[in-house]
Design a protein around this motif. Structure first.
Motif, PDB file in Angstrom:
ATOM      1  N   MET A   1       0.840  -1.201   0.000  1.00 55.39           N
ATOM      2  CA  MET A   1       0.000   0.000   0.000  1.00 55.39           C
ATOM      3  C   MET A   1       0.879   1.256   0.000  1.00 55.39           C
ATOM      4  N   GLN A   2       0.228   2.415  -0.238  1.00 54.60           N
ATOM      5  CA  GLN A   2       0.897   3.716  -0.164  1.00 54.60           C
ATOM      6  C   GLN A   2       1.549   3.866   1.206  1.00 54.60           C
ATOM      7  N   PRO A   3       2.668   4.450   1.379  1.00 49.72           N
ATOM      8  CA  PRO A   3       3.504   5.073   0.363  1.00 49.72           C
ATOM      9  C   PRO A   3       4.567   4.126  -0.219  1.00 49.72           C
ATOM     10  N   PHE A   4       4.506   2.839   0.109  1.00 48.83           N
ATOM     11  CA  PHE A   4       5.561   1.908  -0.300  1.00 48.83           C
ATOM     12  C   PHE A   4       5.331   1.318  -1.692  1.00 48.83           C
ATOM     13  N   ASN A   5       4.109   0.863  -1.919  1.00 46.43           N
ATOM     14  CA  ASN A   5       3.699   0.357  -3.239  1.00 46.43           C
ATOM     15  C   ASN A   5       4.573  -0.767  -3.782  1.00 46.43           C
ATOM     16  N   PHE A   6       4.972  -1.694  -2.901  1.00 44.92           N
ATOM     17  CA  PHE A   6       5.694  -2.869  -3.380  1.00 44.92           C
ATOM     18  C   PHE A   6       4.780  -3.678  -4.288  1.00 44.92           C
ATOM     19  N   GLN A   7       5.366  -4.406  -5.224  1.00 42.14           N
ATOM     20  CA  GLN A   7       4.615  -5.388  -5.998  1.00 42.14           C
ATOM     21  C   GLN A   7       4.186  -6.498  -5.045  1.00 42.14           C
ATOM     22  N   SER A   8       3.301  -7.368  -5.509  1.00 43.34           N
ATOM     23  CA  SER A   8       2.944  -8.530  -4.697  1.00 43.34           C
ATOM     24  C   SER A   8       4.213  -9.329  -4.406  1.00 43.34           C
ATOM     25  N   PRO A   9       4.321  -9.863  -3.190  1.00 41.50           N
ATOM     26  CA  PRO A   9       5.524 -10.635  -2.876  1.00 41.50           C
ATOM     27  C   PRO A   9       5.589 -11.930  -3.687  1.00 41.50           C
ATOM     28  N   ILE A  10       6.803 -12.390  -3.901  1.00 47.51           N
ATOM     29  CA  ILE A  10       7.027 -13.682  -4.561  1.00 47.51           C
ATOM     30  C   ILE A  10       6.414 -14.781  -3.701  1.00 47.51           C
ATOM     31  N   LEU A  11       6.510 -14.572  -2.382  1.00 46.80           N
ATOM     32  CA  LEU A  11       6.041 -15.563  -1.421  1.00 46.80           C
ATOM     33  C   LEU A  11       5.584 -14.819  -0.175  1.00 46.80           C
ATOM     34  N   LEU A  12       4.532 -15.314   0.446  1.00 49.61           N
ATOM     35  CA  LEU A  12       4.016 -14.717   1.671  1.00 49.61           C
ATOM     36  C   LEU A  12       3.889 -15.823   2.715  1.00 49.61           C
ATOM     37  N   LEU A  13       4.598 -15.667   3.815  1.00 51.31           N
ATOM     38  CA  LEU A  13       4.585 -16.642   4.891  1.00 51.31           C
ATOM     39  C   LEU A  13       3.837 -16.046   6.080  1.00 51.31           C
ATOM     40  N   ASN A  14       2.605 -16.520   6.294  1.00 48.27           N
ATOM     41  CA  ASN A  14       1.812 -16.049   7.423  1.00 48.27           C
ATOM     42  C   ASN A  14       2.399 -16.645   8.696  1.00 48.27           C
ATOM     43  N   GLU A  15       2.685 -15.790   9.673  1.00 47.37           N
ATOM     44  CA  GLU A  15       3.305 -16.230  10.927  1.00 47.37           C
ATOM     45  C   GLU A  15       2.328 -16.894  11.889  1.00 47.37           C
ATOM     46  N   ASN A  16       1.032 -16.855  11.569  1.00 50.41           N
ATOM     47  CA  ASN A  16       0.001 -17.364  12.483  1.00 50.41           C
ATOM     48  C   ASN A  16       0.135 -16.724  13.860  1.00 50.41           C
ATOM     49  N   CYS A  17       0.255 -15.403  13.851  1.00 50.14           N
ATOM     50  CA  CYS A  17       0.422 -14.614  15.067  1.00 50.14           C
ATOM     51  C   CYS A  17      -0.837 -14.704  15.927  1.00 50.14           C
ATOM     52  N   THR A  18      -0.656 -15.027  17.198  1.00 49.39           N
ATOM     53  CA  THR A  18      -1.786 -15.154  18.121  1.00 49.39           C
ATOM     54  C   THR A  18      -1.809 -14.033  19.161  1.00 49.39           C
ATOM     55  N   GLU A  19      -0.863 -13.092  19.075  1.00 51.24           N
ATOM     56  CA  GLU A  19      -0.820 -11.995  20.040  1.00 51.24           C
ATOM     57  C   GLU A  19      -2.099 -11.171  19.980  1.00 51.24           C
ATOM     58  N   MET A  20      -2.436 -10.584  21.112  1.00 48.02           N
ATOM     59  CA  MET A  20      -3.616  -9.729  21.242  1.00 48.02           C
ATOM     60  C   MET A  20      -4.865 -10.418  20.683  1.00 48.02           C
ATOM     61  N   ASN A  21      -5.049 -11.672  21.077  1.00 45.22           N
ATOM     62  CA  ASN A  21      -6.228 -12.453  20.692  1.00 45.22           C
ATOM     63  C   ASN A  21      -6.442 -12.498  19.188  1.00 45.22           C
ATOM     64  N   GLY A  22      -5.346 -12.602  18.443  1.00 43.55           N
ATOM     65  CA  GLY A  22      -5.451 -12.760  16.992  1.00 43.55           C
ATOM     66  C   GLY A  22      -5.670 -11.470  16.228  1.00 43.55           C
ATOM     67  N   ALA A  23      -5.443 -10.316  16.866  1.00 42.98           N
ATOM     68  CA  ALA A  23      -5.663  -9.026  16.200  1.00 42.98           C
ATOM     69  C   ALA A  23      -4.757  -8.851  14.981  1.00 42.98           C
ATOM     70  N   PHE A  24      -3.634  -9.576  14.950  1.00 42.11           N
ATOM     71  CA  PHE A  24      -2.684  -9.442  13.847  1.00 42.11           C
ATOM     72  C   PHE A  24      -2.526 -10.773  13.114  1.00 42.11           C
ATOM     73  N   LYS A  25      -3.647 -11.415  12.848  1.00 40.75           N
ATOM     74  CA  LYS A  25      -3.616 -12.734  12.217  1.00 40.75           C
ATOM     75  C   LYS A  25      -3.039 -12.691  10.800  1.00 40.75           C
ATOM     76  N   ASP A  26      -2.934 -11.505  10.217  1.00 38.00           N
ATOM     77  CA  ASP A  26      -2.355 -11.378   8.874  1.00 38.00           C
ATOM     78  C   ASP A  26      -0.847 -11.100   8.913  1.00 38.00           C
ATOM     79  N   LYS A  27      -0.256 -11.020  10.110  1.00 37.18           N
ATOM     80  CA  LYS A  27       1.180 -10.733  10.203  1.00 37.18           C
ATOM     81  C   LYS A  27       1.951 -11.794   9.420  1.00 37.18           C
ATOM     82  N   SER A  28       2.734 -11.312   8.464  1.00 44.77           N
ATOM     83  CA  SER A  28       3.413 -12.217   7.540  1.00 44.77           C
ATOM     84  C   SER A  28       4.817 -11.742   7.245  1.00 44.77           C
ATOM     85  N   LEU A  29       5.590 -12.644   6.685  1.00 42.66           N
ATOM     86  CA  LEU A  29       6.884 -12.303   6.106  1.00 42.66           C
ATOM     87  C   LEU A  29       6.721 -12.376   4.602  1.00 42.66           C
ATOM     88  N   GLY A  30       6.951 -11.258   3.939  1.00 43.33           N
ATOM     89  CA  GLY A  30       6.899 -11.225   2.484  1.00 43.33           C
ATOM     90  C   GLY A  30       8.298 -11.349   1.917  1.00 43.33           C
TER      91      GLY A  30
END
Length: 172
Positions: A134-163
């Protein structure tokens, strides 16, 4: 999740050298099989680097005092930058990415939150989720996205990933 998935990613992309910034206390990374990999961990906290050197340094594993906003990024196959850019202002993210790009390294794997719709600027030292596509970075889609399955704050960051991105695809 990272410990389980990262070795396959390293193999898939033929990674032979990693610069991990910031490396922190090497707490989870030490659980990876780094055979045949030249690993350098860099961190701004000198005490952590001193401890890591004493406890974990080998022929292929080393640690250096490193400031991502001031020092030259080492040229490696993979610059691994987990949980760092989320603490930087937009200007400092740009400065860090400029240094990473200047290194001539091949890949960047870094934290991103793909469900975030808006990126907020903050003073360096704070924290917020960022979506690098997203703005202001505007990276292309990652080659690979690894979802960390973050459970902190009752899953508030369930999309936390390594791109994973090819660094030469990142426009600064």
């Amino acid at each position: 999740e990272i410990i389980k998935e990262l070795p396959g990613i390293i193999t898939m992309f033929k990674i032979k050298s990693i610069f991990d910034i910031p490396c922190g206390d090497f707490n989870w990374f030490r659980n990876l099989d780094l055979s045949g990999i030249s690993y350098t961990g860099g961190d701004i906290v000198k005490k952590i680097i001193s401890n890591n050197k004493k406890m974990y340094s080998t022929g292929d594993i080393r640690f250096i005092d490193f400031n991502l906003l001031e020092d030259d990024v080492l040229k490696t196959d993979l610059v691994f930058c987990r949980d760092c850019l989320v603490h930087f202002s937009f200007d400092d993210i740009n400065k860090a990415l400029t240094g990473i790009k200047k290194s001539g390294s091949i890949y960047l794997m870094t934290t991103t939150f793909p469900d975030e719709k808006v990126n907020d600027d903050i003073p360096t030292g704070g924290w917020r989720p960022i979506n690098l596509e997203m703005q202001p970075f505007n990276f292309q889609s990652p080659i690979l996205l690894l979802n960390e399955n973050c459970t902190e704050m009752n899953g508030a960051f369930k999309d936390k990933s390594l791109g994973l991105w090819k660094i030469d695809s990142i426009d600064i």
